[in-house]
Scaffold this active site. Structure first.
Site, PDB file in Angstrom:
ATOM      1  N   LYS A   1      36.541  42.170  60.373  1.00 17.48           N
ATOM      2  CA  LYS A   1      35.536  42.340  59.325  1.00 17.48           C
ATOM      3  C   LYS A   1      34.251  41.557  59.669  1.00 17.48           C
ATOM      4  O   LYS A   1      34.202  40.870  60.680  1.00 17.48           O
ATOM      5  CB  LYS A   1      36.116  41.908  57.967  1.00 17.48           C
ATOM      6  CG  LYS A   1      37.351  42.730  57.533  1.00 17.48           C
ATOM      7  CD  LYS A   1      37.063  44.219  57.476  1.00 17.48           C
ATOM      8  CE  LYS A   1      38.022  45.021  56.597  1.00 17.48           C
ATOM      9  NZ  LYS A   1      39.378  45.230  57.097  1.00 17.48           N
TER      10      LYS A   1
HETATM   11  C1  LIG Z   1      40.507  45.860  55.924  1.00 13.64           C
HETATM   12  C2  LIG Z   1      40.562  46.648  54.677  1.00 13.64           C
HETATM   13  C3  LIG Z   1      41.482  46.355  53.659  1.00 13.64           C
HETATM   14  C4  LIG Z   1      42.569  45.338  53.819  1.00 13.64           C
HETATM   15  O1  LIG Z   1      42.102  44.079  54.042  1.00 13.64           O
HETATM   16  P1  LIG Z   1      43.185  42.911  54.399  1.00 13.64           P
HETATM   17  O2  LIG Z   1      42.368  41.670  54.217  1.00 13.64           O
HETATM   18  O3  LIG Z   1      43.586  43.147  55.811  1.00 13.64           O
HETATM   19  O4  LIG Z   1      44.292  43.014  53.451  1.00 13.64           O
HETATM   20  C5  LIG Z   1      41.414  47.073  52.494  1.00 13.64           C
HETATM   21  N1  LIG Z   1      40.516  48.047  52.323  1.00 13.64           N
HETATM   22  C6  LIG Z   1      39.637  48.379  53.285  1.00 13.64           C
HETATM   23  C7  LIG Z   1      38.649  49.461  53.025  1.00 13.64           C
HETATM   24  C8  LIG Z   1      39.648  47.710  54.501  1.00 13.64           C
HETATM   25  O5  LIG Z   1      38.790  48.061  55.478  1.00 13.64           O
END
Ligand SMILES: *Cc1c(COP(=O)(O)O)cnc(C)c1O
Length: 378
Positions: free
Chosen positions: A177
């Site tokens: 992210k």
């Molecule tokens: C990465 C992501 C998640 C999950 O995030 P985590 O922190 O890995 O649980 C949920 N929704 C979207 C759209 C994502 O890109």
């Protein structure tokens, strides 16, 4: 290999981690609280609750808002499975909604309204690629049907807006992210009472945590609700504080590369569409491109890989995944399906250079020329 995304980690993170180790307190404590305060301030929000992941954040929001069995929750299918999984966690039914268009691959308020009935209790927006969904139509819909409006803001870290569009928002700090803590997430909520329920639920529903008990006169606590262990720890919070400081500059770099991609693609492969032709408030989390209809995407992916360029697909539609495919009243979602069949995510992260962007577009253009069509404009 040029990767689709790469975390930026260095000496500052190492030193912050080593400070935590030396402090002797490694689980939820003062750094987690400092991270919450800094994260909320950076997003123009009064407060937030740090948790172990965005998935945990979505789960807690739905649970704390009382969504459960018999309820329906509207979700996009063009998202990561966690968005819909969080609805299953609370025993409610995810109802998949199509996206607006190939240009605006965000959940469509008009399609959502067609699916509203007396069981519909919530909607989860996803700010795909970090491009923010329009607040006005969603607020109007939420008001008309009495829906809880939740933002899955996993992609939209570092832009102002998420957390103010809906009733609550969930952010992600997973390794790919815009900023990372390894694993981690944050919950924001407009209603302070909802946020306090989330705060309790993240730590077993206990009225005071270990650190608070250490610093108070009494060792007593109560458990007032069924909670979970969805805590963040001090190590992650320390990394998060460092990352948060760099986030504005990283997002500015992402924006610059996003613009460069758009310009170069328009010149070198004009048949490739880049979503969000209208300027959206955006964190430029990923760089999606829509290949021309009829192109063999796997061959393009292979050509790029041979040139040392990783690409991915955002997303295989959730309603087409085995866990969801066999469920009743699933799909069809024609716009989502067309988008997902033609989408290719190109590398975009702050460690790239402008020359990398040029190289990706050159190889992409060559790969498309190989397939016999779509000559570049002269
Ligand atoms: C990465 C992501 C998640 C999950 O995030 P985590 O922190 O890995 O649980 C949920 N929704 C979207 C759209 C994502 O890109």
């Amino acid at each position: 290999m040029l990767l689709v995304s790469e975390p930026v980690l260095g000496a500052e993170e190492k030193s912050a981690l080593s400070d935590v180790v030396e402090s002797g307190w490694i689980t939820m404590g003062p750094r987690v609280r400092a991270f919450e305060e800094a994260f909320a301030a950076a997003h123009g929000l009064p407060d937030c609750v740090a948790v172990s992941s965005c998935t945990a954040a979505l789960h807690l929001i739905l649970l704390a808002a009382g969504i459960g069995p018999g309820d329906e929750v509207l979700v996009p299918s063009l998202t990561f499975a966690a968005t819909a999984n969080s609805v299953l966690y609370v025993g409610a039914k995810p109802v998949f909604v199509d996206i607006e268009s190939l240009d605006v691959p965000l959940i469509s308020p008009a399609r959502a309204e067609e699916l509203c009935n007396e069981r519909t209790k919530a909607v989860i927006l996803v700010h795909y690629a970090g491009a923010l969904a329009d607040a006005a139509p969603w607020r109007a819909l939420a008001e008309r049907y009495g829906l809880l409006l939740v933002e899955d803001s996993a992609h939209a870290v570092g832009v102002e807006g998420p957390g103010t569009i809906g009733d609550a928002a969930a952010f992600s700090f997973y390794g790919n992210k815009n900023m990372t803590t390894g694993e981690g997430g944050v919950v924001t909520a407009r209603d302070p009472a909802l946020l306090e329920r989330v705060r309790l639920m993240r730590g077993h529903g206990m009225t005071s945590g270990t650190f608070a008990r250490l610093n108070s006169r009494t060792p007593h606590y109560d458990v007032t609700m069924l909670g979970f262990n969805y805590r963040m720890d001090e190590l992650r919070a320390a990394v998060g504080l460092v990352q948060l400081g760099h986030l504005p500059a990283w997002n500015a770099t992402r924006r610059a590369f996003g613009r460069l991609y758009r310009r170069l693609i328009a010149n070198a492969c004009p048949d490739v569409r880049v979503p969000f032709s209208d300027e959206h408030a955006c964190s430029h989390h990923i760089m999606p491109a829509i290949l021309p209809a009829g192109v063999d995407r796997d061959r393009v992916i292979e050509r790029l890989r041979d040139a040392g360029i990783q690409t991915t697909i955002h997303y295989p539609p959730v309603h087409s995944l085995t866990l969801y495919r066999e469920r009743p009243d699933i799909g069809p979602l024609p716009v989502t399906e067309e988008f997902a069949s033609r989408e290719l995510t190109l590398p975009l992260h702050p460690r790239m250079t402008p020359a990398d962007v040029e190289h990706v577009v050159e190889v992409l253009a060559a790969a498309l020329r190989d397939q016999g069509a779509h000559p570049p404009q002269t």
